[in-house]
Design a protein around this motif. Structure first.
Motif, PDB file in Angstrom:
ATOM      1  N   ARG A 339       0.836  -1.208   0.000  1.00 29.18           N
ATOM      2  CA  ARG A 339       0.000   0.000   0.000  1.00 29.18           C
ATOM      3  C   ARG A 339       0.872   1.259   0.000  1.00 29.18           C
ATOM      4  O   ARG A 339       0.621   2.201  -0.766  1.00 29.18           O
ATOM      5  CB  ARG A 339      -0.928  -0.020   1.215  1.00 29.18           C
ATOM      6  N   ARG A 342       2.306   1.891  -3.403  1.00 29.19           N
ATOM      7  CA  ARG A 342       1.302   2.432  -4.327  1.00 29.19           C
ATOM      8  C   ARG A 342       1.044   3.903  -4.054  1.00 29.19           C
ATOM      9  O   ARG A 342       0.906   4.706  -4.983  1.00 29.19           O
ATOM     10  CB  ARG A 342      -0.012   1.644  -4.215  1.00 29.19           C
ATOM     11  N   TRP A 343       0.955   4.249  -2.780  1.00 35.98           N
ATOM     12  CA  TRP A 343       0.681   5.645  -2.430  1.00 35.98           C
ATOM     13  C   TRP A 343       1.824   6.564  -2.859  1.00 35.98           C
ATOM     14  O   TRP A 343       1.592   7.723  -3.203  1.00 35.98           O
ATOM     15  CB  TRP A 343       0.443   5.763  -0.930  1.00 35.98           C
ATOM     16  N   THR A 351      -2.240  14.494 -11.236  1.00 24.59           N
ATOM     17  CA  THR A 351      -3.294  13.703 -10.608  1.00 24.59           C
ATOM     18  C   THR A 351      -4.605  14.488 -10.594  1.00 24.59           C
ATOM     19  O   THR A 351      -4.620  15.712 -10.774  1.00 24.59           O
ATOM     20  CB  THR A 351      -2.920  13.346  -9.158  1.00 24.59           C
ATOM     21  N   ASP A 379      -6.837   4.766  -1.192  1.00 26.60           N
ATOM     22  CA  ASP A 379      -6.585   3.740  -2.215  1.00 26.60           C
ATOM     23  C   ASP A 379      -7.358   4.045  -3.500  1.00 26.60           C
ATOM     24  O   ASP A 379      -6.811   3.946  -4.610  1.00 26.60           O
ATOM     25  CB  ASP A 379      -7.005   2.358  -1.707  1.00 26.60           C
ATOM     26  N   ALA A 380      -8.625   4.411  -3.360  1.00 26.84           N
ATOM     27  CA  ALA A 380      -9.460   4.676  -4.529  1.00 26.84           C
ATOM     28  C   ALA A 380      -8.944   5.880  -5.301  1.00 26.84           C
ATOM     29  O   ALA A 380      -8.917   5.871  -6.540  1.00 26.84           O
ATOM     30  CB  ALA A 380     -10.910   4.899  -4.093  1.00 26.84           C
ATOM     31  N   ALA A 383      -5.747   4.912  -7.141  1.00 26.35           N
ATOM     32  CA  ALA A 383      -6.064   4.098  -8.321  1.00 26.35           C
ATOM     33  C   ALA A 383      -6.590   4.962  -9.453  1.00 26.35           C
ATOM     34  O   ALA A 383      -6.258   4.741 -10.631  1.00 26.35           O
ATOM     35  CB  ALA A 383      -7.080   3.027  -7.955  1.00 26.35           C
ATOM     36  N   SER A 384      -7.393   5.984  -9.120  1.00 21.95           N
ATOM     37  CA  SER A 384      -7.957   6.855 -10.152  1.00 21.95           C
ATOM     38  C   SER A 384      -6.917   7.774 -10.753  1.00 21.95           C
ATOM     39  O   SER A 384      -7.112   8.311 -11.846  1.00 21.95           O
ATOM     40  CB  SER A 384      -9.098   7.696  -9.565  1.00 21.95           C
ATOM     41  N   SER A 386      -3.964   6.992 -11.789  1.00 18.74           N
ATOM     42  CA  SER A 386      -3.131   6.333 -12.796  1.00 18.74           C
ATOM     43  C   SER A 386      -3.521   6.797 -14.199  1.00 18.74           C
ATOM     44  O   SER A 386      -4.654   6.625 -14.648  1.00 18.74           O
ATOM     45  CB  SER A 386      -3.285   4.818 -12.697  1.00 18.74           C
TER      46      SER A 386
END
Length: 410
Positions: A339, A342-343, A351, A379-380, A383-384, A386
């Protein structure tokens, strides 16, 4: 006693609201903190040996989130924490290891400080040891004498001083235990229900008179040292005043510790000791509650020494709701590492706007410090992000918010 350095907390462009938290005494969610001014928080500190295990870290992280939510709502925070740097368990460990008890306490408190710094935990404004609070304890016991609830036990050799807890106004209204359950738990958690000469088995020690080979201090009560519960009561009343906002700690402190503190504080002032009692769940390991007595500890310092990123440790703890009981596994840390990676990927990238994510994190924290829901919101958003065509300053806002609200430094 010296606390640890305070990390910078970013200020966000908008403000959040005061969080609602679960109050053990009422069993309900209650709004915490004042409308304006300073929120007053007391979190019971460590007895300094075997610091800092993940059960400790889980508790102090929970109430770090509460402080961050208050700060985000525009409140000041007056946070007080004790250190029980003289008590039977500490003395027993010092004897077992052949170390002077003062040296063991100093070493473990310093280790705790370094772990708190690594985990980005906000320090208390008042970090107070039991030894340095002896005058406060004695003064409170003397004050309580006028209530008729302080007495010396009928013991010619050791007429220690006790508080008549069972006669105190409101006793057992925080934990809601019946007497049979209270007696059982009292005996399991440091109490002495079977001691002869007490008025009632649930009465608690407030001043232990001198024993051979044990530390003691002069006082109007006789040469001795404080009991456990009165220590926190005296420190909280001195630095926070009566009816402060939240008394907090692990759920194993609900009874007897917080119940006894509440009874003593209310008896002394005639006012409620705290407005809410908030408790973190227990962290298990290998099928049992993580505890010093069981020796099944996972220490923050050991994980750090093995090269783990403290922010991954923080995320592993945040993945569980603070009130839940849960069991630590290697999978928790592995998921947190992933996690965190990813962050961090989106830092400096173009972004989408971060405000919707910030609003979702705030809403989660306002609902009883729901950290898992807050992590899911981040997290959401990540993911958005990307492949999104946006602005780099959005990622900067995201990083500030994650630090300010969740204490995760990216």
């Amino acid at each position: 006693m010296k606390a640890w350095p305070r990390p910078a907390v970013p200020t966000l462009e908008t403000r959040g609201g005061r969080p609602r938290v679960h109050d053990t005494a009422t069993g309900a969610l209650v709004e915490s903190g004042p409308v304006e001014g300073s929120a007053r928080l007391y979190v019971c500190g460590i007895t300094p040996y075997d610091a800092t295990h993940l059960g400790h870290a889980n508790t102090y992280l929970a109430f770090d989130l509460l402080q961050r939510a208050w700060l985000d709502a525009g409140l000041d925070v007056t946070y007080t924490q004790n250190v029980t740097d003289v008590d039977d368990p500490l003395l027993e460990r010092a004897t077992q290891t052949g170390v002077e008890w003062e040296d063991l306490a100093d070493e473990q408190v310093e280790l705790f400080r370094t772990d708190m710094v690594a985990l980005n935990i906000l320090p208390p404004a008042h970090y107070v040891g039991a030894v340095e609070s002896i005058d406060l304890v004695v003064a409170l016991i003397e004050r309580l004498k006028s209530t008729g609830l302080i007495y010396q036990v009928d013991d010619a050799d050791h007429p220690d001083w006790y508080f008549a807890t069972s006669q105190a106004p409101g006793f057992l209204t925080e934990s809601h235990l019946d007497v049979e359950a209270a007696l059982r738990i009292f005996g399991e958690r440091g109490g002495d229900p079977e001691r002869p000469g007490k008025r009632d088995p649930l009465d608690c020690l407030v001043w232990l008179l001198e024993r051979p080979g044990e530390p003691s201090w002069p006082s109007t009560l006789g040469q001795g040292r404080p009991g456990w519960h009165i220590e926190c009561t005296a420190i909280a009343l001195e630095y926070l005043g009566e009816n402060f906002d939240v008394q907090a700690g692990g759920s194993d402190l609900i009874f007897p510790h917080h119940e006894m503190c509440a009874a003593e504080g209310t008896a002394a002032t005639g006012e409620p000791f705290a407005r809410a009692y908030v408790h973190a769940g227990m962290v298990g390991y290998e099928g049992e509650k993580m505890s010093k007595s069981k020796g099944n500890l996972v220490l923050v310092s050991q994980l750090r020494k093995a090269g783990e990123d403290p922010m991954a440790i923080r995320l592993a703890l945040l993945a569980h709701h603070y009130r839940d009981d849960w069991e630590w596994t290697d999978a928790d840390l592995a998921a947190a590492r992933d996690r965190l990676a990813r962050w961090r990927v989106v830092l400096g990238a173009a972004t989408p706007p971060a405000q919707p994510m910030i609003d979702a994190v705030r809403a989660a924290l306002a609902n009883d410090l729901d950290a898992p829901a807050a992590l899911a919101a981040v997290d959401a958003w990540v993911a958005s992000a990307s492949g999104h065509e946006g602005a780099a300053e959005n990622a900067a806002s995201y990083a500030r918010a994650v630090d300010a609200l969740l204490g995760v430094r990216l």
